[in-house]
Design an enzyme around this catalytic site. Structure first.
Site, mmCIF file in Angstrom:
data_model
loop_
_atom_site.group_PDB
_atom_site.id
_atom_site.type_symbol
_atom_site.label_atom_id
_atom_site.label_comp_id
_atom_site.label_asym_id
_atom_site.label_seq_id
_atom_site.Cartn_x
_atom_site.Cartn_y
_atom_site.Cartn_z
ATOM 1 N N LYS A 34 0.786 -1.038 0.117
ATOM 2 C CA LYS A 34 -0.217 -0.058 -0.280
ATOM 3 C C LYS A 34 0.976 1.194 -0.007
ATOM 4 O O LYS A 34 1.754 1.560 0.990
ATOM 5 C CB LYS A 34 -0.868 0.023 1.097
ATOM 6 C CG LYS A 34 -1.928 1.092 1.174
ATOM 7 C CD LYS A 34 -3.028 1.158 2.279
ATOM 8 C CE LYS A 34 -2.643 1.576 3.653
ATOM 9 N NZ LYS A 34 -2.400 3.040 3.586
ATOM 10 N N ASP A 63 -3.468 4.397 -1.871
ATOM 11 C CA ASP A 63 -4.230 4.783 -0.866
ATOM 12 C C ASP A 63 -4.196 6.452 -0.915
ATOM 13 O O ASP A 63 -3.757 6.875 0.142
ATOM 14 C CB ASP A 63 -3.888 4.248 0.310
ATOM 15 C CG ASP A 63 -5.092 4.493 1.552
ATOM 16 O OD1 ASP A 63 -6.020 4.915 1.197
ATOM 17 O OD2 ASP A 63 -4.758 4.249 2.758
ATOM 18 N N LYS A 65 -7.267 8.331 -0.684
ATOM 19 C CA LYS A 65 -8.534 8.847 -0.130
ATOM 20 C C LYS A 65 -8.803 10.134 -0.866
ATOM 21 O O LYS A 65 -8.803 11.269 -0.232
ATOM 22 C CB LYS A 65 -8.102 8.948 1.290
ATOM 23 C CG LYS A 65 -7.726 7.600 2.077
ATOM 24 C CD LYS A 65 -7.968 7.801 3.389
ATOM 25 C CE LYS A 65 -7.578 6.519 4.267
ATOM 26 N NZ LYS A 65 -6.177 6.299 4.017
ATOM 27 N N ASP A 68 -13.199 15.105 -3.447
ATOM 28 C CA ASP A 68 -13.333 16.373 -4.222
ATOM 29 C C ASP A 68 -14.519 16.449 -4.985
ATOM 30 O O ASP A 68 -15.466 15.591 -4.978
ATOM 31 C CB ASP A 68 -11.754 16.575 -5.062
ATOM 32 C CG ASP A 68 -11.566 17.835 -5.190
ATOM 33 O OD1 ASP A 68 -12.423 18.935 -5.416
ATOM 34 O OD2 ASP A 68 -10.548 18.361 -4.886
ATOM 35 N N THR A 119 -10.845 4.268 10.446
ATOM 36 C CA THR A 119 -10.979 3.419 11.725
ATOM 37 C C THR A 119 -10.383 4.222 12.654
ATOM 38 O O THR A 119 -10.134 3.832 13.874
ATOM 39 C CB THR A 119 -10.112 2.136 11.426
ATOM 40 O OG1 THR A 119 -8.824 2.503 10.510
ATOM 41 C CG2 THR A 119 -10.527 1.192 10.622
ATOM 42 N N ARG A 209 2.129 -0.630 10.977
ATOM 43 C CA ARG A 209 3.051 -0.483 12.145
ATOM 44 C C ARG A 209 3.287 -1.983 12.820
ATOM 45 O O ARG A 209 4.369 -2.206 13.001
ATOM 46 C CB ARG A 209 2.515 0.487 13.159
ATOM 47 C CG ARG A 209 2.775 1.898 12.756
ATOM 48 C CD ARG A 209 2.156 2.915 13.561
ATOM 49 N NE ARG A 209 0.664 2.955 13.214
ATOM 50 C CZ ARG A 209 0.029 3.741 13.672
ATOM 51 N NH1 ARG A 209 0.057 4.562 14.526
ATOM 52 N NH2 ARG A 209 -1.545 3.570 13.262
HETATM 53 O O1 C5P Z 1 -0.134 1.274 11.180
HETATM 54 P P1 C5P Z 1 -1.488 0.778 10.911
HETATM 55 O O2 C5P Z 1 -1.611 -0.674 10.863
HETATM 56 O O3 C5P Z 1 -2.371 1.560 11.786
HETATM 57 O O4 C5P Z 1 -2.023 1.213 9.191
HETATM 58 C C1 C5P Z 1 -3.037 1.205 8.837
HETATM 59 C C2 C5P Z 1 -2.942 1.860 7.311
HETATM 60 O O5 C5P Z 1 -4.229 1.739 6.845
HETATM 61 C C3 C5P Z 1 -2.649 3.472 7.297
HETATM 62 O O6 C5P Z 1 -1.720 3.418 6.266
HETATM 63 C C4 C5P Z 1 -3.777 4.219 7.236
HETATM 64 O O7 C5P Z 1 -3.481 5.587 6.358
HETATM 65 C C5 C5P Z 1 -4.541 3.207 6.466
HETATM 66 N N1 C5P Z 1 -6.032 3.422 6.573
HETATM 67 C C6 C5P Z 1 -6.730 3.140 7.917
HETATM 68 N N2 C5P Z 1 -7.821 3.528 8.002
HETATM 69 C C7 C5P Z 1 -8.885 3.694 6.944
HETATM 70 C C8 C5P Z 1 -8.179 3.466 5.475
HETATM 71 C C9 C5P Z 1 -6.851 3.504 5.485
HETATM 72 O O8 C5P Z 1 -6.036 3.047 8.767
HETATM 73 N N3 C5P Z 1 -10.099 3.792 6.750
#
Ligand code: C5P
Length: 232
Positions: A34, A63, A65, A68, A119, A209
């Site tokens: 991603k 990603d 997002k 617009d 989330t 992470r």
């Molecule tokens: O580090 P972590 O597991 O929290 O990363 C989650 C990834 O998913 C991040 O890159 C974040 O931008 C992305 N994301 C998210 N929630 C969403 C859409 C994408 O956490 N609704």
């Protein structure tokens, strides 16, 4: 679908060199890379092309997002089309007309994923944003919009999967906020373990992470793939 192809790792790193080094280590253990805002803003579209060229077995999920007016979203999708990404994200909160413009522009090779409610947003954050509905209700409404517009899938937390399976049964369900038991939650609010999300119907998991900050990222990814396989 193979367990490994369901795992999307978020290359949330500052530059292409770091991204390529992570991708090199992870290529045999994950299904998709991603590319999010941090990396894309730093390096631009070339980082997507380079990932595709160097790691052709691993798909790329862009990603961005995008949120617009329909004409501008359409233009962004037209630019994204030629990069070789499998999916691109747009915000579902913009409504059906916006989503339809993206789907029309994307063609067959690039799947539009509609982000329902981030989330990182809890009930308080939804209230602060002016919503009178709960996060789960908003997710369900937006899942219906995504299905109506012909999106390939949607992004939601594991906690709304049951509702979303009914509202948009045929769409991919891409779930971030994944935390293996015992790992740090960080800024995520609506979190779930890999096994629970798969059992509830997630088609893909997004993990950042817990893999990228692990001492051995490839081993952490493999462990999550094993958890996915055992939950299928
Ligand atoms: O580090 P972590 O597991 O929290 O990363 C989650 C990834 O998913 C991040 O890159 C974040 O931008 C992305 N994301 C998210 N929630 C969403 C859409 C994408 O956490 N609704």
């Amino acid at each position: 679908m193979l367990a490994r192809s369901r795992l999307i790792v978020a290359l949330d790193v500052p530059d292409a060199a770091t991204a390529m080094a992570s991708a090199q280590r992870l290529q045999g253990s994950v299904g998709m890379f991603k590319v999010g805002l941090q990396l894309f803003v730093a390096e631009g579209p070339n980082v997507v092309r380079t990932l595709r060229q160097r790691f052709p077995e691993v798909d790329v999920f862009l990603d961005l997002k995008i949120h617009d007016i329909p004409n501008t979203m359409r233009g962004a999708i037209a630019s994204a089309r030629n990069l070789g990404a499998r999916f691109v994200t747009v915000h579902a909160g913009s409504g059906v007309e916006h989503l339809k413009a993206c789907v029309e522009e994307a063609g067959d090779d690039l799947g539009i994923l509609a982000v329902t409610v981030l989330t990182s947003q809890d009930e308080q954050a939804c209230k602060e944003a002016g919503h009178t509905r709960t996060a789960a209700e908003l997710v369900e409404m937006r899942a219906r919009c995504a299905a109506e517009a012909g999106c390939a899938g949607l992004v939601c937390s594991g906690q709304e999967l049951e509702r979303v399976n009914i509202a948009a049964p045929d769409l991919f369900k891409v779930v971030p906020g994944i935390r293996p038991a015992g790992s740090a939650v960080g800024d995520q609010k609506r979190v779930m373990t890999p096994a629970m999300a798969i059992e509830r119907g997630a088609t893909h998991l997004v993990v950042g992470r817990p893999i990228m900050k692990a001492d051995d990222p490839a081993a952490a990814a493999t462990q999550i793939v094993e958890e996915i396989a055992s939950a299928l």
